[in-house]
Write a protein that holds these residues in place. Structure first.
Motif, PDB file in Angstrom:
ATOM      1  N   TRP A   1     -71.119 102.524 -63.885  1.00 55.19           N
ATOM      2  CA  TRP A   1     -70.869 101.149 -62.327  1.00 55.19           C
ATOM      3  C   TRP A   1     -70.357 100.098 -62.959  1.00 55.19           C
ATOM      4  N   SER A   2     -71.002  99.601 -64.280  1.00 58.38           N
ATOM      5  CA  SER A   2     -70.652  97.867 -63.965  1.00 58.38           C
ATOM      6  C   SER A   2     -69.044  97.813 -64.784  1.00 58.38           C
ATOM      7  N   GLN A   3     -68.845  98.628 -65.010  1.00 58.57           N
ATOM      8  CA  GLN A   3     -67.030  98.387 -66.128  1.00 58.57           C
ATOM      9  C   GLN A   3     -66.189  99.311 -65.711  1.00 58.57           C
ATOM     10  N   PRO A   4     -65.804  98.840 -64.265  1.00 59.99           N
ATOM     11  CA  PRO A   4     -64.545  99.527 -63.791  1.00 59.99           C
ATOM     12  C   PRO A   4     -63.430  99.506 -64.793  1.00 59.99           C
ATOM     13  N   GLY A   5     -62.442 100.369 -64.628  1.00 58.53           N
ATOM     14  CA  GLY A   5     -61.211 100.225 -65.321  1.00 58.53           C
ATOM     15  C   GLY A   5     -60.377  99.643 -64.773  1.00 58.53           C
ATOM     16  N   PRO A   6     -59.364  98.804 -65.801  1.00 56.89           N
ATOM     17  CA  PRO A   6     -58.185  97.573 -64.969  1.00 56.89           C
ATOM     18  C   PRO A   6     -57.478  98.445 -64.111  1.00 56.89           C
ATOM     19  N   ALA A   7     -56.365  97.752 -63.493  1.00 54.79           N
ATOM     20  CA  ALA A   7     -55.047  98.359 -62.941  1.00 54.79           C
ATOM     21  C   ALA A   7     -54.079  98.503 -63.744  1.00 54.79           C
ATOM     22  N   GLY A   8     -54.056  97.933 -65.458  1.00 55.36           N
ATOM     23  CA  GLY A   8     -53.165  98.241 -66.343  1.00 55.36           C
ATOM     24  C   GLY A   8     -53.229  99.491 -66.945  1.00 55.36           C
ATOM     25  N   ALA A   9     -51.976  99.748 -67.179  1.00 57.40           N
ATOM     26  CA  ALA A   9     -51.795 101.612 -67.409  1.00 57.40           C
ATOM     27  C   ALA A   9     -52.327 101.475 -68.488  1.00 57.40           C
ATOM     28  N   ASP A  10     -52.559 100.771 -69.417  1.00 61.66           N
ATOM     29  CA  ASP A  10     -52.762 101.139 -71.157  1.00 61.66           C
ATOM     30  C   ASP A  10     -54.288 101.001 -71.407  1.00 61.66           C
ATOM     31  N   GLY A  11     -54.892 100.912 -70.732  1.00 66.31           N
ATOM     32  CA  GLY A  11     -56.318 100.559 -70.443  1.00 66.31           C
ATOM     33  C   GLY A  11     -56.998  99.410 -70.361  1.00 66.31           C
ATOM     34  N   THR A  12     -55.840  98.182 -70.855  1.00 68.22           N
ATOM     35  CA  THR A  12     -56.499  96.755 -70.655  1.00 68.22           C
ATOM     36  C   THR A  12     -55.526  95.827 -69.079  1.00 68.22           C
TER      37      THR A  12
END
Length: 433
Positions: free
Chosen positions: A153-164
Motif C-alpha cells: 500500500w505504501s508504494q503506488p505505481g506512477p502515472a508514467g507508462a514505463d513504470g517510472t
C-alpha cells in the motif's frame, strides 16, 4: 532460539492472522505495526467495498480466537474496509493484547553479527529486527523467525507508462492522487482523468461518473494503456465475485450513457502544467487536458528496503517471491486461477524468513485475502515443524472469470482471449494528435 518470539511485520489481515496461528501452536508472536492501529492501511481505503464476502475475509485461527473471547464476526454480506477493521481486525488485535505493538516502524532485518555476505554460522544466529517507535527511540529485537507482511500500500505505481514517473509528474504532484477518491464533491464541474485499468481505477471511474450524473458540467476521462476497456470491466456473469461484477456492469453503463469518455492505447509520457490544471501527453503525441485532477491508479509495488541485509529470492519481473511467481503471473492468471502457495513456495534463501500476504505477490494484482490466509496457515505449520500440514493444500478459490492485466496491455498471452480494440462511449477530441 526456541525461547525467542516470531516477529511479524505489519498488523493488517495477513499480519494478525499468523499471530493467532502461532498461539495455537504455543509459539509466542510479536506483531509490529508502524500505523497508529491495527489495519491502518485498510482504514485508508475504508470507504471502499470489498469484492469478497465476510466468509472469505476471516482467517480460521483468528475466528477461533475471537470466538473464545466472545466476539462474533459477521458471516454474510460484503463489508467496506472500515467495517472489516471495526468488526474483525480491531477486535482481533485487542484479543492478541500487547503482542501487537503499534507506532513501531521496522527499519531493517538482519542476522545477529552477520551481514548478508557472511556464510559461517548464519542459520544458527537469531534475526535482529531494528525499528523506531513514535517517539523516535531506536529499538532492537531478536527473533527466531520473521514474517514480512507489510503489503504494498505504501508504494503506488506512477502515472508514467514505463513504470517510472512521467516527465513533470513530480512537479504536478498537487494535481495527482494515487488513491481511490473519498470525497469527490469538490470536483463538481471539473474535468477529471483516471489513469489505470485495475479494480481501483474502475472504482474511481464509477465514483466520478456518479458525480457527473448529479453535477452537470463534470467531465470524466478514463485513460487506458490497453486497446479496450473490456478486460477492465470484469467477467460479468462469469465472475463469481458478484460485487466486482456489479462494479464493472455499472461502469459499463456509465460509459454507454456518455458520462465517461474512454481513451484507449494511451501511455502517459509527460504531464504538463496547463493553467489551473495539467495536460497528459501520450508517447504517441496525443494529449488530454487540461484536467483539474488526475487519479493515477496503476497498481502497487513492494518496498524491499528493510530486507537489504538478508538473503531473499525475488522474481525480476514481478518483484514477487521467486518461488511463486510462475503461479501468480498476471500475464497468465486471474485471481481465480492462481494455485495455492505455502511454505514451500515462499521459502527464502534465509532460513526462517518469509514474505507473506500481498507483498509476496509483488506487482501482481491477483492476490485475495483467502490466498494470504492459506499462506499463513502453511508457513506457521512449517515453523512449528508440522511439515505434513505445511505441504497440504486447503485453499478453495472462487472462479473470477477475469483476466490479469499485463498480457492484455501489450497484446501478449493471457488467461482469456485478448479483446479487439473497440470504441466505447463518445469519441474524445484529441488536440495535437
Amino acid at each position: 532460539m526456541s525461547d525467542l518470539p516470531v516477529i511479524v511485520i505489519g498488523a493488517g489481515p495477513q499480519g494478525l492472522a499468523p499471530a493467532a496461528h502461532l498461539l495455537e501452536r504455543d509459539i509466542e508472536p510479536i506483531v509490529l505495526e508502524r500505523g497508529d492501529a491495527a489495519g491502518a492501511a485498510v482504514s485508508e481505503w475504508g470507504h471502499v467495498r470489498l469484492f469478497s464476502a465476510w466468509d472469505e475475509l476471516v482467517d480460521s485461527a483468528s475466528r477461533r480466537l475471537l470466538e473464545r473471547v466472545g466476539h462474533r464476526v459477521p458471516v454474510s454480506g460484503y463489508p467496506k474496509g472500515q467495517a472489516w477493521v471495526r468488526d474483525y481486525l480491531a477486535p482481533l488485535a485487542a484479543a492478541l493484547g500487547d503482542r501487537v505493538r503499534v507506532g513501531v516502524e521496522v527499519t531493517s532485518v538482519s542476522r545477529l553479527g552477520r551481514d548478508k555476505v557472511v556464510d559461517s554460522g548464519r542459520a544458527d544466529q537469531p534475526f535482529v529486527v531494528r525499528a523506531v517507535d513514535r517517539d523516535g527511540r531506536e529499538l532492537r529485537m531478536l527473533a527466531r523467525s520473521v514474517l514480512d507482511a507489510t503489503g504494498t500500500w505504501s508504494q503506488p505505481g506512477p502515472a508514467g507508462a514505463d513504470g517510472t514517473p512521467a516527465l513533470g509528474e513530480r512537479a504536478a504532484a498537487d494535481r495527482i492522487e494515487y488513491r481511490i477518491p473519498v470525497d469527490v464533491d469538490e470536483l463538481a464541474g471539473e474535468h477529471v482523468a483516471v489513469v489505470g485499468a485495475g479494480h481501483s481505477a474502475v472504482h474511481a471511474v464509477l465514483r466520478l461518473a456518479e458525480l457527473a450524473e448529479r453535477a452537470p458540467g463534470t467531465r470524466v476521462t478514463w485513460l487506458l494503456r490497453r486497446g479496450s476497456a473490456e478486460g477492465a470491466l470484469g467477467g460479468g456473469e462469469a465472475d463469481a465475485l458478484p460485487q466486482r461484477a456489479a462494479l464493472g456492469t455499472r461502469t459499463r453503463r456509465a460509459i454507454e450513457r456518455g458520462t465517461v469518455e474512454v481513451v484507449t492505447g494511451f501511455r502517459t509520457d509527460e504531464i504538463r502544467r496547463s493553467g489551473d490544471g495539467v495536460t497528459l501527453v501520450g508517447d504517441d503525441g496525443r494529449d488530454v487536458g487540461p484536467v483539474a485532477r488526475v487519479f493515477a491508479l496503476t497498481g502497487f509495488r513492494p518496498d524491499l528496503s528493510i530486507l537489504s541485509e538478508v538473503r531473499v529470492a525475488i522474481d525480476p519481473a514481478l518483484d514477487a517471491v521467486a518461488g511463486l511467481a510462475a503461479e501468480i503471473d498476471p500475464n497468465v492468471h486471474s485471481c481465480g486461477t492462481v494455485a495455492a502457495t505455502g511454505a514451500g513456495e515462499l521459502a527464502q534463501p534465509e532460513p526462517g524468513l518469509f514474505i507473506i500476504g500481498a507483498k509476496s505477490y509483488g506487482r501482481a494484482p491477483t492476490f485475495l485475502a483467502l490466498t494470504g490466509y492459506e499462506q499463513v496457515r502453511s508457513v506457521v505449520a512449517e515453523l512449528a515443524g508440522d511439515h505434513e500440514a505445511a505441504a497440504r493444500n486447503e485453499l478453495v478459490l472462487p472462479e473470477t472469470g477475469v483476466c490479469g492485466g499485463g498480457g492484455a496491455d501489450f497484446g501478449g498471452s493471457s488467461c482469456c482471449a485478448v479483446p479487439e480494440p473497440v470504441q466505447i462511449g463518445r469519441p474524445v477530441a484529441v488536440i495535437g494528435a
